[in-house]
Motif scaffolding. Sequence first.
Motif, short mmCIF file in Angstrom:
data_model
loop_
_atom_site.label_atom_id
_atom_site.label_comp_id
_atom_site.label_asym_id
_atom_site.label_seq_id
_atom_site.Cartn_x
_atom_site.Cartn_y
_atom_site.Cartn_z
N ARG A 143 6.78 4.40 -58.70
CA ARG A 143 5.41 3.89 -58.53
C ARG A 143 4.75 3.64 -59.89
NH1 ARG A 143 1.85 7.60 -54.93
NH2 ARG A 143 2.91 8.99 -56.32
N TYR B 53 3.18 0.06 -61.10
CA TYR B 53 1.79 -0.11 -61.53
C TYR B 53 1.73 -0.71 -62.94
CZ TYR B 53 0.38 2.99 -57.65
OH TYR B 53 0.15 3.55 -56.42
N ASP C 84 -9.49 -4.69 -59.10
CA ASP C 84 -10.25 -4.59 -57.85
C ASP C 84 -9.80 -5.67 -56.85
OD1 ASP C 84 -11.69 -2.43 -58.78
OD2 ASP C 84 -13.50 -3.59 -59.25
N GLU D 19 -6.77 -7.26 -56.75
CA GLU D 19 -5.39 -7.03 -56.33
C GLU D 19 -5.23 -5.72 -55.56
OE1 GLU D 19 -2.78 -9.18 -56.73
OE2 GLU D 19 -4.28 -10.59 -57.49
N ASP D 20 -5.95 -4.70 -55.97
CA ASP D 20 -6.02 -3.40 -55.27
C ASP D 20 -4.65 -2.82 -54.90
OD1 ASP D 20 -7.50 -1.24 -54.31
OD2 ASP D 20 -7.60 -2.07 -52.29
N PHE D 21 -3.74 -2.77 -55.88
CA PHE D 21 -2.40 -2.25 -55.62
C PHE D 21 -2.22 -0.78 -56.00
CE2 PHE D 21 -2.27 -4.46 -59.70
CZ PHE D 21 -1.76 -3.49 -60.54
N ILE D 22 -3.23 -0.19 -56.63
CA ILE D 22 -3.16 1.24 -56.97
C ILE D 22 -4.01 1.99 -55.95
CG2 ILE D 22 -3.59 3.01 -58.72
CD1 ILE D 22 -3.23 0.83 -60.86
N ASN D 23 -3.34 2.75 -55.08
CA ASN D 23 -4.06 3.37 -53.97
C ASN D 23 -4.43 4.82 -54.23
OD1 ASN D 23 -1.53 4.39 -53.88
ND2 ASN D 23 -1.05 3.75 -51.79
N GLU D 24 -4.70 5.16 -55.47
CA GLU D 24 -5.16 6.50 -55.82
C GLU D 24 -6.20 6.37 -56.93
OE1 GLU D 24 -1.42 8.34 -56.53
OE2 GLU D 24 -0.89 6.99 -58.12
N TYR E 240 -7.97 6.66 -60.45
CA TYR E 240 -7.49 6.66 -61.83
C TYR E 240 -8.63 6.26 -62.76
CZ TYR E 240 -7.25 1.61 -61.21
OH TYR E 240 -7.57 0.31 -60.95
#
Length: 155
Positions: free
Chosen positions: A3, A7, A67, A69-74, A76
């Motif tokens: 992951r 990212y 924001d 693309e929003d591919f990081i779901n945690e 940070y």
Amino acid sequence: MARREEYEQKTEALLQPVMEENGFELVDVEYVKEGSNKYLRAYIDKPGGITIDDCETVSRRLSDLLDEEDFINEAYILEVSSPGLGRPLKKEKDFARSVGSEVDVRCFRPVNHEKEFTGVLKAYDKDTVTLAIREDEELTLERANLALIRLAFDF
């Protein structure tokens, strides 16, 4: 692919057009956990050095792109900065740019009973780096044994 790597690669892809538009170089992207926080860091550079305004410009653009693309779901923390004086050599372009420059090297395992070396980077390939330790002495080190290689600097 881990992951973290996903990212980092996606963020690099988002940043490339921003770098080209501004005449910046993307030095590195890292996604790391420190303590209880996760950080997405982008290191940028340009001839003459990066300013705070440059970092702010890239940070705002990258934040908007992330924001969308929003591919990081945690959760940070986003940081954009200069790589600094002691930046490590990681990519092939870092090594190419540093040939002829003095570098500090730290090894995982001792070489000739030492783990730290300073010398002029003479050559490199995918497996080794060669340093001029003294005027008449060269040392070739396995890249797999390098814990750190960075430009040397004196104050």
